[in-house]
Each structure stands twice: as C-alpha cells, then as structure tokens.
Design an enzyme around this catalytic site. Structure first.
Site, short mmCIF file in Angstrom:
data_model
loop_
_atom_site.label_atom_id
_atom_site.label_comp_id
_atom_site.label_asym_id
_atom_site.label_seq_id
_atom_site.Cartn_x
_atom_site.Cartn_y
_atom_site.Cartn_z
CB THR A 194 -0.93 0.00 1.23
OG1 THR A 194 -1.63 -1.24 1.30
CG2 THR A 194 -1.92 1.16 1.15
CB ILE A 195 3.73 2.30 2.08
CG1 ILE A 195 2.99 2.34 3.41
CG2 ILE A 195 4.81 3.40 2.02
CD1 ILE A 195 3.85 1.98 4.61
CE LYS A 208 -3.93 -2.60 3.79
NZ LYS A 208 -2.67 -2.77 3.03
CG ASP A 220 -15.84 4.82 -4.42
OD1 ASP A 220 -16.61 4.04 -5.03
OD2 ASP A 220 -16.02 6.05 -4.38
CB ALA A 221 -13.05 4.04 -8.08
CG LEU A 277 -9.10 2.15 -7.80
CD1 LEU A 277 -9.28 2.06 -6.28
CD2 LEU A 277 -7.94 3.09 -8.13
CD GLU A 333 -4.94 -6.22 3.28
OE1 GLU A 333 -4.94 -6.39 4.52
OE2 GLU A 333 -3.92 -6.07 2.60
CG HIS A 339 -3.39 -6.73 7.85
ND1 HIS A 339 -2.74 -5.96 8.79
CD2 HIS A 339 -2.74 -6.53 6.68
CE1 HIS A 339 -1.75 -5.31 8.20
NE2 HIS A 339 -1.72 -5.64 6.93
NE ARG A 391 3.40 -0.44 8.60
CZ ARG A 391 4.57 -0.19 8.02
NH1 ARG A 391 5.32 0.80 8.43
NH2 ARG A 391 4.99 -0.93 7.02
#
Length: 216
Positions: A36-37, A64, A67-68, A72, A112, A136, A139
């Site tokens: 993700t980062i 993650k 929407d859309a 995506l 997730e 998950h 962190r």
C-alpha cells in the site's frame, strides 16, 4: 492440503528501493506484493515494473480499494497484477465491480480484514464469488505490542472452514507459522523481516523450512 505460499510485502516509499529489495528476495518467494505504501508513493508503475522483471511470479497490488472498484482494478490488472486487495468496509458494489474486472484478466481480488468485520460479511463476499481474504494484524497493533493469540487462530480457522482462502500477515516470524498448523493458509506474508536483514535468502529459507515441515 496445499503448502502455503510465501509472500513479500514491498512497502518502501520509493520504487528504486523496492526493486532492490525484490531483486534480493524474489528467487525465494512466491508472491511479490506492491504494498500500500509503495502504491501510494509510486502509483501503478510499481506493478508494471514488478511484472516486467518477474514474469513468473504472482504480483499483488495492495490497494485496499474502498471505491471505484472497476477503475482501480483496470489500472492494476492491465499492468500485470495477478491479485488486488479491497478493504473489508468497501461496498458490495465496489467489490463486485473489482472482481468482474479482475476476472476479465484471469485475476482475482482479496478482502483485507481490518477493524470491524463479521463472519456474516464474509458469507456475503463468498456469495458474490470472492474467495480470498487476508487476516491482518496491522503495524499499529504490532507497535502496541499485540501478539498472535488463540482468538486470531480460531478466526482464521473459521474463515477457512467457510470456504475462504485465507492469507495471514502482521509481524510474522517463522515460529508464528506453527500456530496455524492444520489450517490451509493461502499465503504467509512477511515484509521487513525478509528484506531488511543481512541475509534475505536465509530468512526466507527459515520460513520455507517451517512451511515444508508443517504442511505436507
């Protein structure tokens, strides 16, 4: 029972560092994750670069998405992603749109599991054809000192019995994997413990040794 796959989460803040890490660890893992980062920092070109360099690997785009879904999914699957993640709080319509687009490319989506979700939610995802979930331990929870406990194991086991292919992530060590013995885990996901160590190949080998001994 199939052996779990080993997945590396590439969560660097620049693509060059991520690719350097991938070069060290790719021969020893099954799944390369554009974390993700990394996706926030570098966009979908992270997916394109991983696919061009590692054509034989499963490539995950860890968006993650909330929407859309179709847009995506089109962005990442058209660039070579195998899987894409959706956040568990996303509307069902978003999940369905992402799944439909993924299937167009012979790909798949994963949900997730963060925050408040229920097994009733999981049943609704299964009903629409979503069969992958990621359990998950985030962190922030790790930083707060939360370890893997019996409740975590039982929830993963229940999801598996429902028909979900469950991947597991969150500060895993090789010894943590033994706690999931007897559960058909899809992937075990590690990050810095693999690429931020003196010998990534040895570290990955320690995970694989446990997988080979506990899942036969």
């Amino acid at each position: 029972m199939k052996k779990p796959l080993l997945q590396i989460a590439l969560d660097q803040t620049d693509l060059s560092s991520a690719l350097d890490a991938a070069e060290k660890i790719a021969p020893h893992v099954d799944v390369l994750e554009a974390g993700t980062i990394l996706c926030f920092a570098e966009g979908v070109r992270a997916v394109s670069e991983l696919r061009s360099r590692y054509p034989g690997h499963i490539i995950l785009a860890d968006l993650k998405a909330a929407d859309a879904g179709a847009v995506l999914a089109e962005l990442v699957f058209s660039r070579g992603a195998t899987w894409m993640t959706l956040i568990c709080s996303a509307p069902l319509a978003t999940m369905q749109a992402a799944l439909d687009t993924a299937k167009k490319y012979s790909g798949d989506v994963q949900v997730e599991l963060y925050g408040d979700w229920t097994f009733e939610h999981a049943q609704s995802w299964l009903a629409m054809g979503i069969t992958q979930a990621i359990y998950h331990r985030g962190r922030d929870a790790q930083a707060a000192g939360k370890g893997w406990d019996r409740d975590d194991i039982e929830r993963v086991e229940k999801l598996s019995r429902m028909g979900m292919d469950v991947s597991v992530t969150g500060g895993l060590t090789p010894e943590d994997l033994r706690r999931f013995r007897g559960i058909p885990v899809k992937c075990f996901i590690a990050g810095r413990s693999l690429y931020d160590c003196p010998d990534p190949a040895k570290a990955a080998g320690e995970f694989k040794t446990v997988i080979d001994s506990e899942w036969t």
